[in-house]
Design a protein around this motif. Sequence first.
Motif: not given
Length: 170
Positions: A27-46
Amino acid sequence: MTNPTPELDAEAMYSTLLQQVKAGLAQVENVALVGIHSGGAWLAERLAADLQLTERLGFVDVSFHRDDYAEKGLKADVKSTQIPFDVEGATIVLVDDVLYTGRTTRAAINELFDYGRPARVLLAALADRGGRELPIAADFLAETVSLPDQRLLVLQRAEDGRFFLTVDHA
């Protein structure tokens, strides 16, 4: 590289994390994902692909924002921060692979605020290994893992995109 840790199924953990994030953001609007390099970035991409948020995906490298920068020095593979959307007023899901002391999360939040003031920052992590030095907790967490201090839990990504975890020496 060390062998994958069989008792920690990174793919199953990712599925758990995905379901938590999906339910938590329903139910949340205006959502964005930000991954922390490098493992978090891989997770965020997926996660972005699975949640249809690829247009609202960014990445941070916290190397210059860490409070232990002078002690640890600069990694050889520093990546650039890429936040191609307006952070101001957004609900940001900060994605990291392993939550440990909390210092990386704090540094990532500092980096985010260089781009604007989000309405809210939520933290998603694949694994929490305890050992917190700062009062930081994940909003979405797949699994809690116990490891000795001299060990590191490391997310790896195979060529086919599948995740696996290894335990390395610190």
